[in-house]
Motif scaffolding. Sequence first.
Motif, PDB file in Angstrom:
ATOM      1  N   PRO A  93      17.944  41.098  35.514  1.00 56.37           N
ATOM      2  CA  PRO A  93      19.265  40.459  35.426  1.00 56.37           C
ATOM      3  C   PRO A  93      19.242  38.945  35.593  1.00 56.37           C
ATOM      4  CG  PRO A  93      19.412  42.464  36.703  1.00 56.37           C
ATOM      5  CD  PRO A  93      17.955  42.231  36.445  1.00 56.37           C
ATOM      6  N   ALA A  94      18.434  38.415  36.506  1.00 56.61           N
ATOM      7  CA  ALA A  94      18.409  36.970  36.724  1.00 56.61           C
ATOM      8  C   ALA A  94      17.887  36.229  35.501  1.00 56.61           C
ATOM      9  CB  ALA A  94      17.563  36.629  37.948  1.00 56.61           C
ATOM     10  N   GLN A  95      16.888  36.799  34.830  1.00 53.19           N
ATOM     11  CA  GLN A  95      16.353  36.163  33.622  1.00 53.19           C
ATOM     12  C   GLN A  95      17.369  36.246  32.484  1.00 53.19           C
ATOM     13  OE1 GLN A  95      12.651  38.275  33.067  1.00 53.19           O
ATOM     14  NE2 GLN A  95      11.484  36.569  33.919  1.00 53.19           N
ATOM     15  N   HIS A  96      18.030  37.374  32.385  1.00 52.58           N
ATOM     16  CA  HIS A  96      19.050  37.557  31.351  1.00 52.58           C
ATOM     17  C   HIS A  96      20.181  36.546  31.548  1.00 52.58           C
ATOM     18  CE1 HIS A  96      21.417  39.697  28.369  1.00 52.58           C
ATOM     19  NE2 HIS A  96      22.419  39.738  29.226  1.00 52.58           N
ATOM     20  N   LYS A  97      20.616  36.374  32.788  1.00 50.65           N
ATOM     21  CA  LYS A  97      21.681  35.417  33.093  1.00 50.65           C
ATOM     22  C   LYS A  97      21.225  33.988  32.783  1.00 50.65           C
ATOM     23  CE  LYS A  97      24.572  33.593  36.761  1.00 50.65           C
ATOM     24  NZ  LYS A  97      24.829  33.543  38.187  1.00 50.65           N
ATOM     25  N   ALA A  98      19.987  33.647  33.127  1.00 48.63           N
ATOM     26  CA  ALA A  98      19.461  32.304  32.884  1.00 48.63           C
ATOM     27  C   ALA A  98      19.433  32.010  31.384  1.00 48.63           C
ATOM     28  CB  ALA A  98      18.064  32.167  33.478  1.00 48.63           C
ATOM     29  N   ARG A  99      19.037  32.995  30.571  1.00 50.00           N
ATOM     30  CA  ARG A  99      19.017  32.809  29.126  1.00 50.00           C
ATOM     31  C   ARG A  99      20.425  32.601  28.575  1.00 50.00           C
ATOM     32  NH1 ARG A  99      19.916  33.699  24.652  1.00 50.00           N
ATOM     33  NH2 ARG A  99      20.640  35.711  24.127  1.00 50.00           N
ATOM     34  N   ARG A 100      21.377  33.369  29.106  1.00 52.01           N
ATOM     35  CA  ARG A 100      22.782  33.215  28.674  1.00 52.01           C
ATOM     36  C   ARG A 100      23.305  31.823  29.023  1.00 52.01           C
ATOM     37  NH1 ARG A 100      24.077  38.080  31.293  1.00 52.01           N
ATOM     38  NH2 ARG A 100      25.316  36.798  32.669  1.00 52.01           N
ATOM     39  N   GLU A 101      22.940  31.314  30.202  1.00 55.13           N
ATOM     40  CA  GLU A 101      23.371  29.970  30.609  1.00 55.13           C
ATOM     41  C   GLU A 101      22.844  28.924  29.630  1.00 55.13           C
ATOM     42  OE1 GLU A 101      22.150  29.235  34.608  1.00 55.13           O
ATOM     43  OE2 GLU A 101      23.468  30.780  35.431  1.00 55.13           O
ATOM     44  N   TYR A 102      21.576  29.038  29.249  1.00 56.80           N
ATOM     45  CA  TYR A 102      20.990  28.100  28.290  1.00 56.80           C
ATOM     46  C   TYR A 102      21.678  28.245  26.929  1.00 56.80           C
ATOM     47  CZ  TYR A 102      17.348  25.600  25.660  1.00 56.80           C
ATOM     48  OH  TYR A 102      16.663  24.727  24.851  1.00 56.80           O
ATOM     49  N   GLU A 103      21.951  29.464  26.518  1.00 56.84           N
ATOM     50  CA  GLU A 103      22.648  29.700  25.257  1.00 56.84           C
ATOM     51  C   GLU A 103      24.034  29.066  25.276  1.00 56.84           C
ATOM     52  OE1 GLU A 103      23.533  33.393  22.237  1.00 56.84           O
ATOM     53  OE2 GLU A 103      23.533  33.808  24.390  1.00 56.84           O
ATOM     54  N   ASN A 104      24.755  29.193  26.383  1.00 55.29           N
ATOM     55  CA  ASN A 104      26.083  28.594  26.506  1.00 55.29           C
ATOM     56  C   ASN A 104      26.016  27.076  26.404  1.00 55.29           C
ATOM     57  OD1 ASN A 104      27.261  31.103  26.782  1.00 55.29           O
ATOM     58  ND2 ASN A 104      27.304  31.018  29.019  1.00 55.29           N
ATOM     59  N   ARG A 105      24.989  26.472  26.965  1.00 52.30           N
ATOM     60  CA  ARG A 105      24.835  25.015  26.889  1.00 52.30           C
ATOM     61  C   ARG A 105      24.573  24.578  25.448  1.00 52.30           C
ATOM     62  NH1 ARG A 105      21.123  25.060  32.250  1.00 52.30           N
ATOM     63  NH2 ARG A 105      22.854  25.325  33.699  1.00 52.30           N
ATOM     64  N   ILE A 106      23.779  25.347  24.722  1.00 53.94           N
ATOM     65  CA  ILE A 106      23.504  25.024  23.321  1.00 53.94           C
ATOM     66  C   ILE A 106      24.763  25.215  22.485  1.00 53.94           C
ATOM     67  CG2 ILE A 106      22.235  25.755  21.265  1.00 53.94           C
ATOM     68  CD1 ILE A 106      19.875  26.358  23.154  1.00 53.94           C
ATOM     69  N   ASN A 107      25.500  26.289  22.729  1.00 57.73           N
ATOM     70  CA  ASN A 107      26.723  26.546  21.969  1.00 57.73           C
ATOM     71  C   ASN A 107      27.800  25.513  22.252  1.00 57.73           C
ATOM     72  OD1 ASN A 107      25.612  28.779  20.726  1.00 57.73           O
ATOM     73  ND2 ASN A 107      26.440  30.217  22.214  1.00 57.73           N
ATOM     74  N   ALA A 108      27.716  24.823  23.388  1.00 62.81           N
ATOM     75  CA  ALA A 108      28.716  23.812  23.737  1.00 62.81           C
ATOM     76  C   ALA A 108      28.446  22.461  23.060  1.00 62.81           C
ATOM     77  CB  ALA A 108      28.750  23.608  25.256  1.00 62.81           C
ATOM     78  N   LEU A 109      27.315  22.348  22.354  1.00 63.11           N
ATOM     79  CA  LEU A 109      27.030  21.094  21.648  1.00 63.11           C
ATOM     80  C   LEU A 109      28.073  20.878  20.569  1.00 63.11           C
ATOM     81  CD1 LEU A 109      23.154  21.359  21.217  1.00 63.11           C
ATOM     82  CD2 LEU A 109      24.397  19.879  22.778  1.00 63.11           C
ATOM     83  N   PRO A 110      28.401  19.632  20.281  1.00 61.57           N
ATOM     84  CA  PRO A 110      29.372  19.356  19.211  1.00 61.57           C
ATOM     85  C   PRO A 110      28.885  19.930  17.887  1.00 61.57           C
ATOM     86  CG  PRO A 110      28.812  17.347  20.406  1.00 61.57           C
ATOM     87  CD  PRO A 110      27.915  18.427  20.919  1.00 61.57           C
ATOM     88  N   ALA A 111      29.803  20.316  17.041  1.00 63.63           N
ATOM     89  CA  ALA A 111      29.460  20.929  15.750  1.00 63.63           C
ATOM     90  C   ALA A 111      28.659  19.982  14.876  1.00 63.63           C
ATOM     91  CB  ALA A 111      30.726  21.367  15.033  1.00 63.63           C
ATOM     92  N   THR A 112      28.858  18.680  15.033  1.00 65.21           N
ATOM     93  CA  THR A 112      28.114  17.711  14.221  1.00 65.21           C
ATOM     94  C   THR A 112      26.661  17.633  14.624  1.00 65.21           C
ATOM     95  OG1 THR A 112      28.733  15.922  15.721  1.00 65.21           O
ATOM     96  CG2 THR A 112      30.118  16.275  13.770  1.00 65.21           C
ATOM     97  N   ALA A 113      26.312  18.165  15.801  1.00 65.33           N
ATOM     98  CA  ALA A 113      24.913  18.117  16.245  1.00 65.33           C
ATOM     99  C   ALA A 113      24.116  19.259  15.668  1.00 65.33           C
ATOM    100  CB  ALA A 113      24.847  18.175  17.775  1.00 65.33           C
ATOM    101  N   GLY A 114      24.753  20.215  15.018  1.00 58.16           N
ATOM    102  CA  GLY A 114      24.056  21.362  14.470  1.00 58.16           C
ATOM    103  C   GLY A 114      23.766  21.219  13.005  1.00 58.16           C
ATOM    104  N   PRO A 115      22.967  22.183  12.442  1.00 59.71           N
ATOM    105  CA  PRO A 115      22.658  22.109  11.020  1.00 59.71           C
ATOM    106  C   PRO A 115      23.837  22.481  10.164  1.00 59.71           C
ATOM    107  CG  PRO A 115      21.569  24.009  12.031  1.00 59.71           C
ATOM    108  CD  PRO A 115      22.288  23.260  13.108  1.00 59.71           C
TER     109      PRO A 115
END
Length: 109
Positions: free
Chosen positions: A87-109
């Motif tokens: 569970p702790a690893q799963h939560k840590a991965r979700r946290e990183y995913e949330n940070r990436i998803n919070a990037l502005p849309a112009t920063a993505g491909p």
Amino acid sequence: MPEHTAANHTDTPAPELPVALDIPGKVADFLRVTELDDAERAALNQGVTVRRGQGYTLRITAAPAVHRQLLARCQPLDAAQGAPSIPAQHKARREYENRINALPATAGP
């Protein structure tokens, strides 16, 4: 020569600017023992460790595409292949995913 200053290069995509994101320590530890390409390994090796209570985060400055590649390498932490989930690893991965998803849309491909 004003015609030269107004050149329009809309067919060339703008390069992605690097962004600094914190990777939870559990994800960084997993990535350190994972096979990475050169850009991913360089970003991971140049990260700055930030202590957080009992653990740490790794602050990595890289293009959003590199962050997305690192996130894709973390899929085994979700135990999708039938391995037991921690569970702790799963939560840590979700946290990183949330940070990436919070990037502005112009920063993505």
